[in-house]
Design a protein around this motif. Structure first.
Motif, PDB file in Angstrom:
ATOM      1  N   GLY A 384       0.805  -1.217   0.000  1.00  0.00           N
ATOM      2  CA  GLY A 384       0.000   0.000   0.000  1.00  0.00           C
ATOM      3  C   GLY A 384       0.836   1.263   0.000  1.00  0.00           C
ATOM      4  N   ILE A 385       2.102   1.152  -0.392  1.00  0.00           N
ATOM      5  CA  ILE A 385       3.022   2.296  -0.423  1.00  0.00           C
ATOM      6  C   ILE A 385       3.172   2.740  -1.873  1.00  0.00           C
ATOM      7  N   THR A 386       2.875   4.015  -2.142  1.00  0.00           N
ATOM      8  CA  THR A 386       2.867   4.493  -3.520  1.00  0.00           C
ATOM      9  C   THR A 386       3.733   5.740  -3.676  1.00  0.00           C
ATOM     10  N   PRO A 387       4.460   5.870  -4.800  1.00  0.00           N
ATOM     11  CA  PRO A 387       5.265   7.071  -5.036  1.00  0.00           C
ATOM     12  C   PRO A 387       4.391   8.314  -5.178  1.00  0.00           C
ATOM     13  N   TRP A 388       4.836   9.413  -4.570  1.00  0.00           N
ATOM     14  CA  TRP A 388       4.157  10.713  -4.694  1.00  0.00           C
ATOM     15  C   TRP A 388       4.268  11.232  -6.122  1.00  0.00           C
ATOM     16  N   THR A 389       5.407  10.990  -6.741  1.00  0.00           N
ATOM     17  CA  THR A 389       5.621  11.280  -8.155  1.00  0.00           C
ATOM     18  C   THR A 389       6.674  10.309  -8.661  1.00  0.00           C
ATOM     19  N   LEU A 390       6.727  10.100  -9.968  1.00  0.00           N
ATOM     20  CA  LEU A 390       7.762   9.250 -10.552  1.00  0.00           C
ATOM     21  C   LEU A 390       8.855  10.161 -11.107  1.00  0.00           C
ATOM     22  N   PRO A 391      10.014  10.233 -10.444  1.00  0.00           N
ATOM     23  CA  PRO A 391      11.069  11.170 -10.848  1.00  0.00           C
ATOM     24  C   PRO A 391      11.630  10.843 -12.228  1.00  0.00           C
ATOM     25  N   ARG A 392      12.181  11.872 -12.868  1.00  0.00           N
ATOM     26  CA  ARG A 392      12.816  11.706 -14.172  1.00  0.00           C
ATOM     27  C   ARG A 392      14.190  11.064 -14.050  1.00  0.00           C
ATOM     28  N   GLY A 393      14.761  11.077 -12.875  1.00  0.00           N
ATOM     29  CA  GLY A 393      16.093  10.523 -12.667  1.00  0.00           C
ATOM     30  C   GLY A 393      16.380  10.413 -11.181  1.00  0.00           C
ATOM     31  N   GLY A 394      17.634  10.099 -10.864  1.00  0.00           N
ATOM     32  CA  GLY A 394      18.040  10.034  -9.458  1.00  0.00           C
ATOM     33  C   GLY A 394      17.699   8.712  -8.802  1.00  0.00           C
ATOM     34  N   PHE A 395      17.982   8.653  -7.480  1.00  0.00           N
ATOM     35  CA  PHE A 395      17.778   7.381  -6.783  1.00  0.00           C
ATOM     36  C   PHE A 395      16.796   7.455  -5.616  1.00  0.00           C
ATOM     37  N   TYR A 396      15.994   8.521  -5.562  1.00  0.00           N
ATOM     38  CA  TYR A 396      15.012   8.635  -4.486  1.00  0.00           C
ATOM     39  C   TYR A 396      13.589   8.402  -4.993  1.00  0.00           C
ATOM     40  N   LEU A 397      12.781   7.760  -4.147  1.00  0.00           N
ATOM     41  CA  LEU A 397      11.335   7.722  -4.307  1.00  0.00           C
ATOM     42  C   LEU A 397      10.721   8.258  -3.023  1.00  0.00           C
ATOM     43  N   TRP A 398       9.909   9.290  -3.156  1.00  0.00           N
ATOM     44  CA  TRP A 398       9.178   9.870  -2.021  1.00  0.00           C
ATOM     45  C   TRP A 398       7.798   9.226  -2.029  1.00  0.00           C
ATOM     46  N   CYS A 399       7.510   8.427  -0.998  1.00  0.00           N
ATOM     47  CA  CYS A 399       6.341   7.548  -1.049  1.00  0.00           C
ATOM     48  C   CYS A 399       5.348   7.843   0.065  1.00  0.00           C
ATOM     49  N   ARG A 400       4.071   7.656  -0.289  1.00  0.00           N
ATOM     50  CA  ARG A 400       2.978   7.818   0.670  1.00  0.00           C
ATOM     51  C   ARG A 400       2.567   6.448   1.207  1.00  0.00           C
ATOM     52  N   PHE A 401       2.388   6.378   2.540  1.00  0.00           N
ATOM     53  CA  PHE A 401       1.962   5.142   3.205  1.00  0.00           C
ATOM     54  C   PHE A 401       0.454   5.163   3.434  1.00  0.00           C
ATOM     55  N   PRO A 402      -0.129   4.021   3.792  1.00  0.00           N
ATOM     56  CA  PRO A 402      -1.577   3.984   4.032  1.00  0.00           C
ATOM     57  C   PRO A 402      -2.004   4.929   5.151  1.00  0.00           C
ATOM     58  N   GLU A 403      -3.257   5.320   5.118  1.00  0.00           N
ATOM     59  CA  GLU A 403      -3.840   6.213   6.123  1.00  0.00           C
ATOM     60  C   GLU A 403      -3.589   5.673   7.525  1.00  0.00           C
ATOM     61  N   GLY A 404      -3.212   6.581   8.422  1.00  0.00           N
ATOM     62  CA  GLY A 404      -2.990   6.204   9.821  1.00  0.00           C
ATOM     63  C   GLY A 404      -1.592   5.728  10.147  1.00  0.00           C
ATOM     64  N   THR A 405      -0.709   5.644   9.163  1.00  0.00           N
ATOM     65  CA  THR A 405       0.658   5.175   9.391  1.00  0.00           C
ATOM     66  C   THR A 405       1.537   6.323   9.882  1.00  0.00           C
ATOM     67  N   ASP A 406       2.346   6.058  10.877  1.00  0.00           N
ATOM     68  CA  ASP A 406       3.379   7.003  11.326  1.00  0.00           C
ATOM     69  C   ASP A 406       4.724   6.408  10.926  1.00  0.00           C
ATOM     70  N   THR A 407       5.353   6.986   9.909  1.00  0.00           N
ATOM     71  CA  THR A 407       6.592   6.393   9.411  1.00  0.00           C
ATOM     72  C   THR A 407       7.754   6.560  10.389  1.00  0.00           C
ATOM     73  N   GLY A 408       7.635   7.483  11.342  1.00  0.00           N
ATOM     74  CA  GLY A 408       8.648   7.551  12.401  1.00  0.00           C
ATOM     75  C   GLY A 408       8.653   6.286  13.235  1.00  0.00           C
ATOM     76  N   ASP A 409       7.460   5.789  13.558  1.00  0.00           N
ATOM     77  CA  ASP A 409       7.359   4.512  14.291  1.00  0.00           C
ATOM     78  C   ASP A 409       7.896   3.363  13.438  1.00  0.00           C
ATOM     79  N   ILE A 410       7.576   3.383  12.141  1.00  0.00           N
ATOM     80  CA  ILE A 410       8.063   2.331  11.239  1.00  0.00           C
ATOM     81  C   ILE A 410       9.596   2.305  11.246  1.00  0.00           C
ATOM     82  N   ALA A 411      10.208   3.488  11.166  1.00  0.00           N
ATOM     83  CA  ALA A 411      11.674   3.567  11.118  1.00  0.00           C
ATOM     84  C   ALA A 411      12.303   3.038  12.400  1.00  0.00           C
ATOM     85  N   GLN A 412      11.718   3.369  13.533  1.00  0.00           N
ATOM     86  CA  GLN A 412      12.289   2.898  14.796  1.00  0.00           C
ATOM     87  C   GLN A 412      12.144   1.383  14.938  1.00  0.00           C
ATOM     88  N   ARG A 413      11.035   0.839  14.489  1.00  0.00           N
ATOM     89  CA  ARG A 413      10.856  -0.619  14.549  1.00  0.00           C
ATOM     90  C   ARG A 413      11.826  -1.324  13.602  1.00  0.00           C
TER      91      ARG A 413
END
Length: 459
Positions: A384-413
């Protein structure tokens, strides 16, 4: 013995003073206002102030209130105390987790390419050539502006981008981060206001915190900063705006020509200086608008480096800008570093950049990165993780998680499984990116990355 409310108030105030949120000579919050803010009685605040005054941290002025002392200040502190593993997820947390990663760690949150994506043979060839160079290169200080050979190489690259610059418009620095630090030292004073993108590169905020300035985030869209919000932020008389134009970090978005021209018009009308970080320029398959090119290095300072495409171990950056600013920045670098970056580093980089293999290396990177971006987007979709946009280049994807997700908690886990992630709010001054995360697609091939992410989300 358990800490009392007075003890806790004193620690809060000591932390604010150590971070220079309250500087020497600043008036302390009024007793009533601070009591309401901290949900304690005014008498508790009075006791905390009296005890800090007895320690010499603050002083009382009859009929005026309490003020931070000009002496007896604690050492400046940028983050709350505690180990990087236990303190809050913030820009310093991500940086230190990346830099101090344990052997075998998986790092989808880091900002560099894996070792096997870098041009090892070209670097080794350059080192062998460097080993045969004259003794001066191996032992002497660098010229004040840095290696002439590398500067000429950069000027040639600028010309290919239609950026007209001469040697007096360019200097080398120890890194792109040091380039920004020098600019901040020259142009900012504590209490000044600086605009950054929201979301934007987290280390911009970390560096600005060290310079004790006010940071205002401007919402970033798929074509650049939100112009209405940008214009509104100009009411605060900011001194600088710091941004990436191409392959924006973290979103991967690209500045549109219309927004670029409007930004420069607003900057001119409000006497705003723009710092354009062009570190990702070689990762862009086709050129896009550059503020420095459109402006002609009048109000725009262009910075960059080589850690993303050549080596993070051989550090070197640059600043291109108005000749009078470069002259002042050179003096500042002499005062703080006694000259430009290491001749060993700059001669090595010049050798690789001018060699025949660099363009082939970049072309191969473009091919591999295009495949990796598609593969990682497909890999994340079932979660359920989707890119906010598809970049023309580079190595980053900025992605949106499902509703109610706190990605800070995800990172710590995920850290419990030795997987380092970069949650959205470390990039957001407004803390409005709770559901977002930046992924480095080149660091996602290890199955442990997906497994740790799925496990953390399930938890």
């Amino acid at each position: 013995m358990a800490a009392t409310k007075t003890d806790m108030l004193m620690q809060v105030l000591r932390d604010r003073i150590a971070r220079r949120a309250l500087g020497p000579g600043d008036r302390m919050p009024s007793i009533r206002r601070f009591a309401e803010q901290m949900k304690v009685s005014p008498s508790t605040v009075v006791e905390a102030y009296d005890r800090l005054a007895a320690e010499g941290v603050i002083s009382a002025k009859r009929g005026s209130g309490f003020y931070v002392s000009n002496s007896n200040l604690p050492p400046m502190k940028l983050t709350p105390a505690g180990s990087p593993q236990t303190r809050n997820v913030d820009p310093f947390w991500v940086s230190r987790q990346s830099l101090d990663a344990q052997p075998g760690a998986v790092q989808p949150g880091c900002g560099w390419l894996p070792e096997d994506w870098m041009p090892h043979e070209a670097m080794r060839k350059g080192l062998r050539t460097l080993a045969k160079s004259d003794a001066a290169t191996l032992t002497n200080y660098a010229p004040a502006r840095g290696s002439l050979v590398l500067r000429r190489c950069l000027l040639g690259r600028f010309a290919e981008e239609s950026l007209s610059a001469t040697p007096e418009h360019l200097m080398l620095t120890a890194s792109a981060s040091q380039a920004l630090d020098l600019i901040c030292r020259l142009l900012l004073r504590p209490g000044d206001t600086v605009l950054v993108d929201d979301p934007g590169y987290f280390n911009f905020r970390a560096l600005l915190r060290a310079h004790q300035v006010n940071v205002i985030g401007v919402p970033y869209t798929r074509e650049g900063p939100d112009l209405a919000a940008f214009e509104a932020a100009l009411a605060g008389a900011p001194r600088l705006y710091i941004t990436n134009s191409a392959l924006h970090n973290p979103t991967g978005a690209t500045l549109s020509p219309q927004i670029a021209h409007r930004l420069l018009a607003l900057a001119a009308a409000h006497e705003l200086t723009i710092v354009e970080d062009d570190t990702f320029v070689d990762l862009e398959p086709e050129p896009s608008p550059r503020l420095a090119v459109l402006d002609g290095l009048n109000r725009v300072l262009k910075i960059g480096g080589f850690s993303k495409t050549l080596s993070a171990s051989v550090r070197c950056g640059y600043i291109a800008g108005r000749a009078d600013w470069i002259e002042a920045l050179v003096d500042l670098q002499v005062a703080t570093s006694f000259g430009g970056p290491s001749p060993v580093a700059t001669e090595l980089l010049a050798h690789v950049l001018t060699g025949g293999g660099y363009r082939k290396h970049i072309a191969e990177l473009h091919r591999r990165l295009a495949g990796a971006r598609k593969a990682v987007a497909a890999q994340l979709a079932p979660l359920g993780i989707t890119p906010w946009t598809l970049p023309r280049g580079g190595f980053y994807l900025w992605c949106r998680f499902p509703e109610g997700t706190d990605t800070g908690d995800i990172a710590q886990r995920a850290m419990e499984d030795n997987v380092m992630l970069a949650p959205g709010n470390v990039f957001s001054p407004s803390q409005s990116a709770t559901r977002f995360m930046r992924f480095n697609v080149t660091q996602m091939s290890d199955p442990r990355a997906h497994e740790a992410l799925a496990k953390a989300m399930a938890a």
